[in-house]
Design a protein around this motif. Sequence first.
Motif, PDB file in Angstrom:
ATOM      1  N   LEU A   4       0.928  -1.274  -0.124  1.00 59.94           N
ATOM      2  CA  LEU A   4       0.068   0.014  -0.021  1.00 59.94           C
ATOM      3  C   LEU A   4       0.721   1.307   0.013  1.00 59.94           C
ATOM      4  N   VAL A   5       0.578   2.143  -0.684  1.00 61.16           N
ATOM      5  CA  VAL A   5       1.260   3.457  -0.943  1.00 61.16           C
ATOM      6  C   VAL A   5       0.238   4.476  -1.115  1.00 61.16           C
ATOM      7  N   ALA A  35      -9.218   0.442   4.798  1.00 64.61           N
ATOM      8  CA  ALA A  35      -9.413   1.594   5.746  1.00 64.61           C
ATOM      9  C   ALA A  35      -8.448   2.617   5.760  1.00 64.61           C
ATOM     10  N   TRP A  36      -8.703   3.512   6.502  1.00 58.82           N
ATOM     11  CA  TRP A  36      -7.766   4.602   6.860  1.00 58.82           C
ATOM     12  C   TRP A  36      -8.014   4.990   8.551  1.00 58.82           C
ATOM     13  N   PHE A  37      -6.557   4.871   8.974  1.00 57.81           N
ATOM     14  CA  PHE A  37      -6.372   5.209  10.369  1.00 57.81           C
ATOM     15  C   PHE A  37      -5.476   6.317  10.148  1.00 57.81           C
ATOM     16  N   ARG A  38      -5.240   7.275  11.553  1.00 55.22           N
ATOM     17  CA  ARG A  38      -4.420   8.188  11.765  1.00 55.22           C
ATOM     18  C   ARG A  38      -3.813   8.216  13.402  1.00 55.22           C
ATOM     19  N   ARG A  39      -2.657   8.825  13.238  1.00 62.07           N
ATOM     20  CA  ARG A  39      -1.974   9.023  14.610  1.00 62.07           C
ATOM     21  C   ARG A  39      -1.558  10.437  14.660  1.00 62.07           C
ATOM     22  N   ALA A  40      -2.457  11.111  15.609  1.00 57.42           N
ATOM     23  CA  ALA A  40      -1.775  12.250  15.869  1.00 57.42           C
ATOM     24  C   ALA A  40      -0.732  12.504  16.855  1.00 57.42           C
ATOM     25  N   PRO A  41      -0.151  13.546  17.027  1.00 57.77           N
ATOM     26  CA  PRO A  41       1.035  13.757  17.810  1.00 57.77           C
ATOM     27  C   PRO A  41       0.752  13.329  19.235  1.00 57.77           C
ATOM     28  N   GLY A  42       1.278  12.373  19.985  1.00 57.51           N
ATOM     29  CA  GLY A  42       1.179  12.160  21.378  1.00 57.51           C
ATOM     30  C   GLY A  42       0.111  11.312  21.509  1.00 57.51           C
ATOM     31  N   ALA A  97      -5.120   0.934   5.068  1.00 50.03           N
ATOM     32  CA  ALA A  97      -4.705  -0.495   5.632  1.00 50.03           C
ATOM     33  C   ALA A  97      -5.716  -1.488   4.827  1.00 50.03           C
ATOM     34  N   SER A  98      -5.371  -2.714   4.716  1.00 48.43           N
ATOM     35  CA  SER A  98      -6.146  -3.677   4.071  1.00 48.43           C
ATOM     36  C   SER A  98      -6.421  -4.796   5.039  1.00 48.43           C
ATOM     37  N   GLY A  99      -7.869  -5.340   4.853  1.00 47.41           N
ATOM     38  CA  GLY A  99      -8.051  -6.498   5.507  1.00 47.41           C
ATOM     39  C   GLY A  99      -7.516  -7.853   5.045  1.00 47.41           C
ATOM     40  N   ARG A 100      -7.794  -8.771   5.601  1.00 51.61           N
ATOM     41  CA  ARG A 100      -7.736 -10.111   5.158  1.00 51.61           C
ATOM     42  C   ARG A 100      -8.926 -10.479   4.027  1.00 51.61           C
ATOM     43  N   TRP A 115      -0.321  -2.621   5.754  1.00 58.72           N
ATOM     44  CA  TRP A 115      -0.241  -1.080   6.155  1.00 58.72           C
ATOM     45  C   TRP A 115       0.555  -0.229   5.378  1.00 58.72           C
ATOM     46  N   GLY A 116       0.329   0.859   5.198  1.00 57.37           N
ATOM     47  CA  GLY A 116       1.179   1.774   4.199  1.00 57.37           C
ATOM     48  C   GLY A 116       1.972   2.344   4.979  1.00 57.37           C
TER      49      GLY A 116
END
Length: 125
Positions: A4-5, A35-42, A97-100, A115-116
Amino acid sequence: QVQLVESGGGLVRARGSLTLSCAASGRPFNILTMAWFRRAPGKEREFVAAIGWSRGNTYYADSVKGRFTISRDNANKKVDLQMNSLVPDDTAVYYCASGRPFATVGTRMNEYDSWGQGTQVTVSS
Protein backbone atom coordinates in the motif's frame (compact mmCIF):
# COMPACT_ATOMS: atom_id res chain seq x y z
CA GLN A 1 0.04 -9.45 1.78
CA VAL A 2 -0.78 -6.23 0.02
CA GLN A 3 1.57 -3.37 -0.72
CA LEU A 4 0.00 0.00 0.00
CA VAL A 5 1.29 3.44 -0.94
CA GLU A 6 -0.42 6.59 0.27
CA SER A 7 -0.26 9.99 -1.37
CA GLY A 8 -1.93 13.37 -1.16
CA GLY A 9 -0.93 14.58 2.26
CA GLY A 10 0.24 18.10 2.93
CA LEU A 11 -0.39 21.38 4.67
CA VAL A 12 -3.86 22.92 4.52
CA ARG A 13 -5.62 25.71 6.35
CA ALA A 14 -8.54 25.07 8.65
CA ARG A 15 -11.85 24.65 6.80
CA GLY A 16 -9.91 23.51 3.74
CA SER A 17 -10.05 20.20 1.91
CA LEU A 18 -7.60 17.47 0.98
CA THR A 19 -7.88 14.11 -0.75
CA LEU A 20 -5.68 11.19 0.21
CA SER A 21 -5.16 8.26 -2.13
CA CYS A 22 -3.91 4.77 -1.49
CA ALA A 23 -2.65 2.56 -4.31
CA ALA A 24 -2.67 -1.19 -3.71
CA SER A 25 -0.82 -4.08 -5.30
CA GLY A 26 -0.48 -7.74 -4.49
CA ARG A 27 -3.71 -9.49 -3.57
CA PRO A 28 -6.85 -9.06 -5.69
CA PHE A 29 -8.15 -5.70 -4.55
CA ASN A 30 -11.88 -6.29 -4.98
CA ILE A 31 -12.04 -8.79 -2.09
CA LEU A 32 -10.34 -6.58 0.46
CA THR A 33 -11.89 -4.33 3.05
CA MET A 34 -9.94 -1.08 3.08
CA ALA A 35 -9.57 1.50 5.80
CA TRP A 36 -7.85 4.67 6.88
CA PHE A 37 -6.38 5.19 10.33
CA ARG A 38 -4.48 8.13 11.73
CA ARG A 39 -2.02 8.92 14.50
CA ALA A 40 -1.97 12.41 15.89
CA PRO A 41 1.08 13.73 17.75
CA GLY A 42 1.26 12.18 21.21
CA LYS A 43 -1.75 9.93 20.61
CA GLU A 44 -2.35 6.35 19.59
CA ARG A 45 -3.37 5.32 16.12
CA GLU A 46 -7.13 5.54 15.66
CA PHE A 47 -9.73 4.43 13.17
CA VAL A 48 -10.95 7.02 10.66
CA ALA A 49 -12.98 5.28 7.95
CA ALA A 50 -13.47 1.93 6.25
CA ILE A 51 -15.16 0.56 3.15
CA GLY A 52 -16.30 -3.01 2.59
CA TRP A 53 -15.36 -5.22 -0.31
CA SER A 54 -18.75 -6.69 -1.21
CA ARG A 55 -21.29 -3.86 -1.07
CA GLY A 56 -18.97 -0.92 -0.60
CA ASN A 57 -20.59 -0.16 2.75
CA THR A 58 -18.80 2.58 4.64
CA TYR A 59 -18.07 3.30 8.29
CA TYR A 60 -16.71 6.45 9.90
CA ALA A 61 -15.37 7.57 13.22
CA ASP A 62 -17.74 9.99 14.90
CA SER A 63 -15.10 12.71 14.76
CA VAL A 64 -15.05 12.72 10.95
CA LYS A 65 -18.61 11.74 10.09
CA GLY A 66 -20.15 14.23 7.70
CA ARG A 67 -16.77 15.70 6.77
CA PHE A 68 -14.78 12.77 5.35
CA THR A 69 -15.77 10.39 2.56
CA ILE A 70 -14.08 7.10 1.76
CA SER A 71 -14.41 5.60 -1.69
CA ARG A 72 -12.81 2.84 -3.70
CA ASP A 73 -11.96 2.20 -7.34
CA ASN A 74 -11.58 -1.53 -7.84
CA ALA A 75 -10.51 -1.24 -11.47
CA ASN A 76 -7.55 0.93 -10.52
CA LYS A 77 -6.94 -0.72 -7.14
CA LYS A 78 -7.13 2.40 -5.07
CA VAL A 79 -9.02 3.88 -2.18
CA ASP A 80 -9.47 7.60 -1.54
CA LEU A 81 -10.27 9.64 1.51
CA GLN A 82 -11.89 12.97 0.71
CA MET A 83 -11.48 15.28 3.70
CA ASN A 84 -13.53 18.47 3.94
CA SER A 85 -13.95 21.13 6.61
CA LEU A 86 -10.60 20.20 8.10
CA VAL A 87 -9.75 21.33 11.61
CA PRO A 88 -6.41 21.43 13.44
CA ASP A 89 -7.37 18.28 15.37
CA ASP A 90 -7.26 16.40 12.06
CA THR A 91 -3.50 16.90 11.99
CA ALA A 92 -1.96 13.43 11.95
CA VAL A 93 -0.13 10.84 9.95
CA TYR A 94 -2.77 9.01 7.92
CA TYR A 95 -2.34 5.32 7.17
CA CYS A 96 -4.04 3.16 4.60
CA ALA A 97 -4.80 -0.42 5.65
CA SER A 98 -6.22 -3.54 4.05
CA GLY A 99 -7.96 -6.45 5.67
CA ARG A 100 -7.71 -10.15 5.01
CA PRO A 101 -9.52 -11.44 1.90
CA PHE A 102 -13.30 -11.54 2.31
CA ALA A 103 -13.12 -10.10 5.82
CA THR A 104 -16.00 -8.00 7.11
CA VAL A 105 -15.53 -4.33 7.78
CA GLY A 106 -13.92 -3.54 11.12
CA THR A 107 -12.66 -0.58 13.09
CA ARG A 108 -9.86 -2.25 15.07
CA MET A 109 -6.24 -2.22 13.97
CA ASN A 110 -5.83 -5.98 14.44
CA GLU A 111 -8.47 -6.57 11.77
CA TYR A 112 -6.08 -5.23 9.14
CA ASP A 113 -2.90 -7.01 8.14
CA SER A 114 -1.28 -4.71 5.59
CA TRP A 115 -0.34 -1.09 6.15
CA GLY A 116 1.11 1.75 4.18
CA GLN A 117 3.93 3.97 5.37
CA GLY A 118 1.65 6.87 6.10
CA THR A 119 1.23 10.40 4.78
CA GLN A 120 1.35 13.54 6.89
CA VAL A 121 -1.63 15.88 7.02
CA THR A 122 -1.16 19.18 8.82
CA VAL A 123 -4.07 21.57 9.35
CA SER A 124 -3.15 25.09 10.39
CA SER A 125 -5.51 27.33 12.32
